[in-house]
Design a protein around this motif. Structure first.
Motif, PDB file in Angstrom:
ATOM      1  N   GLY A 340       2.050  75.220  77.680  1.00  0.00           N
ATOM      2  CA  GLY A 340       2.401  74.422  78.848  1.00  0.00           C
ATOM      3  C   GLY A 340       1.860  73.005  78.758  1.00  0.00           C
ATOM      4  N   SER A 341       2.647  72.050  79.203  1.00  0.00           N
ATOM      5  CA  SER A 341       2.239  70.641  79.129  1.00  0.00           C
ATOM      6  C   SER A 341       0.998  70.370  79.973  1.00  0.00           C
ATOM      7  N   MET A 342       0.881  71.059  81.112  1.00  0.00           N
ATOM      8  CA  MET A 342      -0.294  70.868  81.961  1.00  0.00           C
ATOM      9  C   MET A 342      -1.565  71.308  81.234  1.00  0.00           C
ATOM     10  N   VAL A 343      -1.489  72.449  80.521  1.00  0.00           N
ATOM     11  CA  VAL A 343      -2.647  72.971  79.794  1.00  0.00           C
ATOM     12  C   VAL A 343      -3.079  71.992  78.716  1.00  0.00           C
ATOM     13  N   ILE A 344      -2.113  71.506  77.940  1.00  0.00           N
ATOM     14  CA  ILE A 344      -2.437  70.591  76.847  1.00  0.00           C
ATOM     15  C   ILE A 344      -3.023  69.287  77.379  1.00  0.00           C
ATOM     16  N   LYS A 345      -2.476  68.768  78.462  1.00  0.00           N
ATOM     17  CA  LYS A 345      -2.991  67.520  79.037  1.00  0.00           C
ATOM     18  C   LYS A 345      -4.433  67.680  79.508  1.00  0.00           C
ATOM     19  N   GLU A 346      -4.722  68.826  80.128  1.00  0.00           N
ATOM     20  CA  GLU A 346      -6.091  69.053  80.598  1.00  0.00           C
ATOM     21  C   GLU A 346      -7.071  69.150  79.424  1.00  0.00           C
ATOM     22  N   LEU A 347      -6.655  69.823  78.364  1.00  0.00           N
ATOM     23  CA  LEU A 347      -7.514  69.956  77.189  1.00  0.00           C
ATOM     24  C   LEU A 347      -7.745  68.605  76.526  1.00  0.00           C
ATOM     25  N   GLN A 348      -6.692  67.814  76.411  1.00  0.00           N
ATOM     26  CA  GLN A 348      -6.822  66.495  75.805  1.00  0.00           C
ATOM     27  C   GLN A 348      -7.700  65.569  76.647  1.00  0.00           C
ATOM     28  N   LYS A 349      -7.576  65.683  77.961  1.00  0.00           N
ATOM     29  CA  LYS A 349      -8.377  64.847  78.850  1.00  0.00           C
ATOM     30  C   LYS A 349      -9.875  65.130  78.667  1.00  0.00           C
ATOM     31  N   LYS A 350     -10.195  66.404  78.370  1.00  0.00           N
ATOM     32  CA  LYS A 350     -11.595  66.789  78.153  1.00  0.00           C
ATOM     33  C   LYS A 350     -11.999  66.646  76.688  1.00  0.00           C
ATOM     34  N   ARG A 351     -11.105  66.061  75.881  1.00  0.00           N
ATOM     35  CA  ARG A 351     -11.360  65.805  74.460  1.00  0.00           C
ATOM     36  C   ARG A 351     -11.660  67.082  73.671  1.00  0.00           C
ATOM     37  N   LYS A 352     -10.902  68.122  73.999  1.00  0.00           N
ATOM     38  CA  LYS A 352     -11.014  69.362  73.251  1.00  0.00           C
ATOM     39  C   LYS A 352     -10.104  69.317  72.023  1.00  0.00           C
ATOM     40  N   ILE A 353     -10.457  70.073  71.008  1.00  0.00           N
ATOM     41  CA  ILE A 353      -9.625  70.200  69.806  1.00  0.00           C
ATOM     42  C   ILE A 353      -8.643  71.340  70.034  1.00  0.00           C
ATOM     43  N   VAL A 354      -7.344  71.067  69.901  1.00  0.00           N
ATOM     44  CA  VAL A 354      -6.317  72.089  70.094  1.00  0.00           C
ATOM     45  C   VAL A 354      -5.639  72.357  68.752  1.00  0.00           C
ATOM     46  N   CYS A 355      -5.708  73.584  68.274  1.00  0.00           N
ATOM     47  CA  CYS A 355      -5.102  73.980  66.999  1.00  0.00           C
ATOM     48  C   CYS A 355      -3.976  74.965  67.278  1.00  0.00           C
ATOM     49  N   CYS A 356      -2.760  74.597  66.945  1.00  0.00           N
ATOM     50  CA  CYS A 356      -1.588  75.407  67.279  1.00  0.00           C
ATOM     51  C   CYS A 356      -0.952  76.015  66.034  1.00  0.00           C
ATOM     52  N   ALA A 357      -0.777  77.334  66.047  1.00  0.00           N
ATOM     53  CA  ALA A 357      -0.012  78.028  65.015  1.00  0.00           C
ATOM     54  C   ALA A 357       1.427  78.190  65.494  1.00  0.00           C
ATOM     55  N   ASN A 358       2.365  78.129  64.551  1.00  0.00           N
ATOM     56  CA  ASN A 358       3.773  78.360  64.869  1.00  0.00           C
ATOM     57  C   ASN A 358       4.431  79.054  63.681  1.00  0.00           C
ATOM     58  N   GLU A 359       5.766  78.988  63.577  1.00  0.00           N
ATOM     59  CA  GLU A 359       6.448  79.667  62.465  1.00  0.00           C
ATOM     60  C   GLU A 359       6.021  79.141  61.099  1.00  0.00           C
ATOM     61  N   TYR A 360       5.571  77.896  61.024  1.00  0.00           N
ATOM     62  CA  TYR A 360       5.298  77.253  59.748  1.00  0.00           C
ATOM     63  C   TYR A 360       3.830  76.936  59.525  1.00  0.00           C
ATOM     64  N   LEU A 361       3.031  77.100  60.548  1.00  0.00           N
ATOM     65  CA  LEU A 361       1.648  76.656  60.469  1.00  0.00           C
ATOM     66  C   LEU A 361       0.686  77.795  60.777  1.00  0.00           C
ATOM     67  N   THR A 362      -0.276  77.996  59.872  1.00  0.00           N
ATOM     68  CA  THR A 362      -1.370  78.944  60.080  1.00  0.00           C
ATOM     69  C   THR A 362      -2.651  78.160  60.324  1.00  0.00           C
ATOM     70  N   VAL A 363      -3.404  78.574  61.317  1.00  0.00           N
ATOM     71  CA  VAL A 363      -4.705  77.981  61.589  1.00  0.00           C
ATOM     72  C   VAL A 363      -5.781  78.854  60.941  1.00  0.00           C
ATOM     73  N   GLU A 364      -6.600  78.264  60.090  1.00  0.00           N
ATOM     74  CA  GLU A 364      -7.703  78.985  59.462  1.00  0.00           C
ATOM     75  C   GLU A 364      -9.018  78.315  59.833  1.00  0.00           C
ATOM     76  N   TYR A 365     -10.054  79.142  60.007  1.00  0.00           N
ATOM     77  CA  TYR A 365     -11.393  78.573  60.158  1.00  0.00           C
ATOM     78  C   TYR A 365     -12.398  79.514  59.526  1.00  0.00           C
ATOM     79  N   TYR A 366     -13.537  78.936  59.179  1.00  0.00           N
ATOM     80  CA  TYR A 366     -14.556  79.657  58.424  1.00  0.00           C
ATOM     81  C   TYR A 366     -15.897  79.561  59.132  1.00  0.00           C
ATOM     82  N   ILE A 367     -16.661  80.647  59.080  1.00  0.00           N
ATOM     83  CA  ILE A 367     -18.023  80.642  59.611  1.00  0.00           C
ATOM     84  C   ILE A 367     -18.952  81.228  58.551  1.00  0.00           C
TER      85      ILE A 367
END
Length: 367
Positions: A340-367
């Motif tokens: 939702g556009s409202m969700v993304i705008k709120e996250l961006q306003k708080k300077r959060k990092i948003v990582c989106c997966a879709n048909e072509y993109l996988t999000v990976e992270y390591y700990i």
């Protein structure tokens, strides 16, 4: 060695894989949901025939969260434990069984199914390899061949004192008995005494009947609202803290890598639960209370219901203020307009990092 986590390229759906490095070069592999419009391609890319899945968590039974299960069951070498939500009834157990057998797979590679109720009992930590379960009431007629079935209540599971898992599912009414009555009718109409006898028939009519039962409950009849709100959420985190590294990977091999030094190492996975207080004021408060001891450690938060505006709660940004990274899984140009556009705008306003997966993109992270 670092442990690896992937929000896979399934499009409109959810398929999350974790690989935790343990002692003696062992790996604990878990999956959270397995569905989407590109789920077959994602399974072929991320799963091998030699894979042993230690833990498979199914948040709920919407098609876009489970339509890859038959392919997964047929491909992997073993699934040790499956965790599903439980609310004083075996409807979800029967839905899982209906979907798997109705779509040409079996539980032959599964050792155990565990029904999770996080709203009852005193919180208790158990070793994953030594889980003590309770008997499931009224399940005798519906037992699966060679599969153990049990209940756990409000448990925190640890893996070799290296990683912890903590479940949450909302309390919902359990007045729906349609699944049980439909299963009983299917057994009777095929002149069988119980579910195991019905499954041994391997008749097309039985498979069609099981698929119909699943469809009636999860799609048209109840409009998915009860299934969504019953989502089994999962918090997981290392016991020993190290530094996570984030990178995104495109299927064509092009990599965009982003590194951030954060001090919160936990991940919360939310299925399709609604955390909006206007609709469900009790649900968000109970969710927050359940994870009150973990809030300060949550650095990665999966947006509920693919980032839908109607499932989002702005209070998350206050109560989980130390959370820096928000994940989302949805299809490009999907008809639901997720995220939702409202969700993304709120996250961006708080300077959060948003990582989106879709048909072509996988999000990976390591700990």
């Amino acid at each position: 060695m670092m442990s690896k986590f992937k929000l896979c390229n399934v499009g409109q759906g959810l398929f999350y894989i974790g690989e935790i490095n343990l002692s003696n070069r062992k790996t604990f592999k878990f999956i959270y949901d397995c569905g989407g419009n590109n789920i077959s391609g994602a399974i072929n890319q991320h799963i091998t025939q030699d894979d042993v899945i230690d833990m498979l968590v199914i948040s709920h039974f919407d098609d876009d969260h489970i339509n890859g299960l038959p392919d997964l069951f047929n491909k992997v070498s073993k699934i040790k434990r499956i965790f599903i939500p439980y609310y004083k009834g075996i409807e979800n157990y029967l839905l899982l069984m209906s979907y798997i057998y109705g779509n040409g797979a079996t539980f032959d590679k599964v050792d155990e199914i565990i029904l999770v109720n996080s709203s009852e009992g005193v919180e208790d930590e158990q070793d994953f390899n030594e889980i003590i379960t309770e008997e499931v009431p009224d399940i005798n007629r519906y037992n699966l061949p060679n599969v153990k079935v049990g209940i756990i209540r409000n448990k925190v599971l640890s893996v070799e004192k290296k990683w912890i898992f903590k479940f949450y599912n909302a309390r919902i009414s359990t007045d729906i008995t349609t699944v049980i009555s439909d299963i009983n009718n299917l057994i009777s109409n095929n002149n069988r005494k119980d579910l195991e006898e019905l499954l041994k028939l391997n008749l097309n009519a039985a498979k069609v009947g099981l698929r119909t039962i699943y469809s009636n409950y999860c799609s048209s009849k109840y409009n998915n609202s009860k299934q969504n709100q019953s989502s089994l959420c999962l918090y997981h985190a290392p016991i020993k803290k190290e530094t996570p590294r984030i990178h995104l990977m495109l299927d064509n091999g092009v990599r965009f890598e982003y590194y951030t030094k954060i001090h919160q190492f936990g991940t919360i996975l939310t299925g399709d639960i609604s955390l909006k207080t206007k609709k469900n004021p009790r649900n968000y408060n109970e969710f927050k209370e359940h994870y009150k001891n973990e809030i300060g450690d949550i650095g990665i938060f999966l947006l509920p219901h693919h980032g839908a505006n109607n499932n989002w709660n702005s209070l998350i940004l206050e109560d989980f203020m130390r959370t820096l990274i928000f994940l989302n899984s949805s299809g490009l140009n999907n008809r639901f307009k997720h995220p939702g556009s409202m969700v993304i705008k709120e996250l961006q306003k708080k300077r959060k990092i948003v990582c989106c997966a879709n048909e072509y993109l996988t999000v990976e992270y390591y700990i």
